[in-house]
Design a protein around this motif. Structure first.
Motif, PDB file in Angstrom:
ATOM      1  N   LEU A 230      10.469   5.162  -5.826  1.00  0.00           N
ATOM      2  CA  LEU A 230       9.925   3.882  -5.372  1.00  0.00           C
ATOM      3  C   LEU A 230       9.683   2.936  -6.546  1.00  0.00           C
ATOM      4  O   LEU A 230      10.029   1.759  -6.499  1.00  0.00           O
ATOM      5  N   SER A 231       9.106   3.457  -7.619  1.00  0.00           N
ATOM      6  CA  SER A 231       8.835   2.603  -8.776  1.00  0.00           C
ATOM      7  C   SER A 231      10.127   2.088  -9.392  1.00  0.00           C
ATOM      8  O   SER A 231      10.197   0.938  -9.834  1.00  0.00           O
TER       9      SER A 231
ATOM     10  N   ALA B 184       6.911  -2.046   8.956  1.00  0.00           N
ATOM     11  CA  ALA B 184       5.567  -1.472   8.892  1.00  0.00           C
ATOM     12  C   ALA B 184       5.421  -0.543   7.682  1.00  0.00           C
ATOM     13  O   ALA B 184       4.757   0.487   7.752  1.00  0.00           O
ATOM     14  N   ALA B 185       6.046  -0.924   6.591  1.00  0.00           N
ATOM     15  CA  ALA B 185       5.932  -0.144   5.359  1.00  0.00           C
ATOM     16  C   ALA B 185       4.625  -0.506   4.665  1.00  0.00           C
ATOM     17  O   ALA B 185       4.129  -1.624   4.797  1.00  0.00           O
ATOM     18  N   SER B 186       4.060   0.425   3.950  1.00  0.00           N
ATOM     19  CA  SER B 186       2.796   0.162   3.268  1.00  0.00           C
ATOM     20  C   SER B 186       3.013  -0.497   1.915  1.00  0.00           C
ATOM     21  O   SER B 186       2.095  -1.074   1.344  1.00  0.00           O
ATOM     22  N   THR B 187       4.226  -0.442   1.398  1.00  0.00           N
ATOM     23  CA  THR B 187       4.528  -1.017   0.089  1.00  0.00           C
ATOM     24  C   THR B 187       4.729  -2.521   0.193  1.00  0.00           C
ATOM     25  O   THR B 187       5.342  -3.004   1.140  1.00  0.00           O
ATOM     26  N   ARG B 188       4.188  -3.248  -0.766  1.00  0.00           N
ATOM     27  CA  ARG B 188       4.431  -4.681  -0.875  1.00  0.00           C
ATOM     28  C   ARG B 188       4.734  -4.991  -2.334  1.00  0.00           C
ATOM     29  O   ARG B 188       4.190  -4.360  -3.240  1.00  0.00           O
TER      30      ARG B 188
ATOM     31  N   GLU C 207      13.892  -2.794  -9.775  1.00  0.00           N
ATOM     32  CA  GLU C 207      15.255  -3.309  -9.699  1.00  0.00           C
ATOM     33  C   GLU C 207      15.387  -4.533  -8.795  1.00  0.00           C
ATOM     34  O   GLU C 207      16.402  -5.217  -8.846  1.00  0.00           O
ATOM     35  N   ILE C 208      14.378  -4.828  -7.979  1.00  0.00           N
ATOM     36  CA  ILE C 208      14.469  -5.970  -7.062  1.00  0.00           C
ATOM     37  C   ILE C 208      14.279  -7.253  -7.850  1.00  0.00           C
ATOM     38  O   ILE C 208      13.272  -7.424  -8.539  1.00  0.00           O
ATOM     39  N   PRO C 209      15.240  -8.176  -7.762  1.00  0.00           N
ATOM     40  CA  PRO C 209      15.096  -9.448  -8.489  1.00  0.00           C
ATOM     41  C   PRO C 209      13.895 -10.234  -7.976  1.00  0.00           C
ATOM     42  O   PRO C 209      13.613 -10.238  -6.776  1.00  0.00           O
TER      43      PRO C 209
END
Length: 108
Positions: free
Chosen positions: A64-65, A87-91, A70-72
């Motif tokens: 995940l990290s 409904a993912a907990s990651t933001r 890697e996300i621009p």
């Protein structure tokens, strides 16, 4: 002259038999390799049942990290919308500059 075809015929039979004997070890080797491969896959699947949950979570957090890094930055707001829909907990953390720049871009 009549004996010549008989000799050739006699020589062909053993040659075919030898070819089968030569292929037999190869066929046995291939069968052994297939069986070994299936056994290894089964063993690996069984080992997954004994994996420590903490280790799986650690690997998931590491993955995940790496993904988050890697996300621009220009796509983070859109990714957050998809994460909310799933409904993912990651933001993703977005800076104020990115937020205002993306909103201005959408408006124009």
């Amino acid at each position: 002259m009549a004996a010549l075809p008989r000799k050739i015929h006699r020589l062909r039979k053993p040659a075919q038999h030898q070819a089968v004997q030569i292929d037999l070890p190869r066929m046995r080797l291939q069968a052994w390799q297939r069986v070994r491969t299936w056994a290894r896959l089964i063993r690996e699947a069984e080992q997954l049942w004994h994996v420590d949950v903490k280790e799986l979570k650690r690997l998931g957090a590491l993955e995940l990290s790496q993904l988050l890094g890697e996300i621009p930055p220009s796509q983070r707001l859109r990714v957050n919308r998809w994460l909310k829909g799933y409904a993912a907990s990651t933001r993703l953390h977005c800076s104020d500059e990115e937020s205002s720049g993306a909103e201005t871009h959408r408006g124009g």
